[in-house]
Design a protein around this motif. Structure first.
Motif, PDB file in Angstrom:
ATOM      1  N   PHE A  90      36.930  33.379  43.559  1.00  6.45           N
ATOM      2  CA  PHE A  90      36.567  34.715  44.023  1.00  6.45           C
ATOM      3  C   PHE A  90      36.354  35.694  42.869  1.00  6.45           C
ATOM      4  O   PHE A  90      35.830  36.794  43.080  1.00  6.45           O
ATOM      5  N   THR A  94      32.175  39.482  43.126  1.00  7.38           N
ATOM      6  CA  THR A  94      32.542  40.892  43.057  1.00  7.38           C
ATOM      7  C   THR A  94      31.355  41.838  43.141  1.00  7.38           C
ATOM      8  O   THR A  94      31.486  43.014  42.816  1.00  7.38           O
ATOM      9  N   TYR A 219      36.544  42.244  47.136  1.00  7.02           N
ATOM     10  CA  TYR A 219      37.046  41.583  45.934  1.00  7.02           C
ATOM     11  C   TYR A 219      36.909  42.481  44.705  1.00  7.02           C
ATOM     12  O   TYR A 219      37.754  42.451  43.807  1.00  7.02           O
ATOM     13  N   GLY A 227      38.280  40.251  41.965  1.00 11.88           N
ATOM     14  CA  GLY A 227      38.347  38.864  42.430  1.00 11.88           C
ATOM     15  C   GLY A 227      39.663  38.165  42.194  1.00 11.88           C
ATOM     16  O   GLY A 227      39.767  36.959  42.458  1.00 11.88           O
TER      17      GLY A 227
END
Length: 288
Positions: A90, A94, A219, A227
């Motif tokens: 993740f 972003t 995120y 993230g």
């Protein structure tokens, strides 16, 4: 793009056998203009998965919209099961103007309306951590399908628990679910399996994350860095910790359908069927 948002479909990648089915559906939706990029977040072992790795590189060479992603630089491999490394993915997600769609690499069917309906739901409802489609072969989804009369309770009752013995571990039950969906696909009646409404998944309820939509803006604004999930186990973060922190329930969207092939207790049953061949034939027709 969908409603001016970029759409990135991504997968913790490891298995050519099933991903070669999923990629055909994703190719269809790229060609329809619904998906902008497809990412394979490489979560493979250097020994024993050589063919899987080669296949991913072949896709990257074949399609300009297909990209390989790796564990961020400076982040050591997680010492636990390799699935734990997906929590680091993740940090690539972003972009505030992007909707990210996560798929297990053994998601083997995407209804032609699934991505568009799921992304629109995600944009319309920014508060949830995750918006889930109807995932065939997901215990909590099976519970709601039974509550709405879509799956017979005579097959075995499924409780709203992500590792329910019937909905998560029972191979014959999984076979029946796949046969039910395939019958609807072959008759052109998949929409008959839509739920009557969207269902909230209460904060703190663990949910198997085979497929969900999330927002890059979420995120990008995380307190420990863009993230950076804390804790870094993706299922716990998306379905337990972050929903509890925000107080917003996740959402099960009633008009988007995908199919997840197998949880590991189901493997011995599903691998002795022709179900995967039937899914592959459908996927090949999606881009014929």
């Amino acid at each position: 793009m969908i409603d001016s948002k970029r759409v990135v479909a991504w997968t913790p990648y490891g298995r050519r056998r099933t991903y070669s089915i999923l990629i055909r559906h994703l190719q269809r939706d790229v060609e329809r203009g619904l998906v902008d990029e497809v990412w394979a977040y490489m979560n493979t072992d250097p020994q024993g998965q050589e063919d899987d790795i080669v296949y991913a590189h072949e896709l990257a060479e074949q399609f300009p919209w297909f990209h390989l992603k790796h564990r961020p630089e400076g982040i050591p491999r997680h010492p636990g099961p390799k699935q734990r490394n997906t929590g680091y993915a993740f940090r690539h997600m972003t972009d505030p103007e992007t909707v990210y769609l996560r798929f297990d690499d053994d998601v083997v069917y995407l209804h032609e309306s699934a991505i568009e309906n799921l992304v629109r739901a995600r944009i319309e409802m920014p508060a949830p951590t995750a918006v889930f489609p109807i995932i065939i072969n997901n215990a909590i989804v099976s519970h709601f399908l039974q509550a709405c009369g879509k799956v017979p309770v005579e097959w075995g009752t499924v409780q709203p628990y992500c590792m329910d013995p019937m909905g998560w571990a029972n191979g014959p039950f999984a076979v029946k679910l796949h046969e039910l969906l395939l019958d609807h696909i072959e008759r052109g009646r998949v929409e008959d399996l839509y739920l009557y409404q969207d269902f909230p998944i209460q904060p703190g309820t663990q949910f198997s994350v085979s497929c969900f939509a999330s927002l890059g803006s979420m995120y990008a604004g995380l307190p420990d860095g863009p993230g950076v999930l804390v804790p870094d186990e993706e299922e716990s973060w998306h379905t337990i910790h972050h929903p509890l922190a925000t107080g917003a329930p996740n959402i099960l969207r009633g008009n988007a359908i995908v199919s997840h092939f197998s949880f590991f207790p189901q493997h011995p049953f599903l691998n002795n069927t022709t179900l995967l061949d039937r899914y592959r034939e459908i996927a090949d027709k999606a881009v014929a």
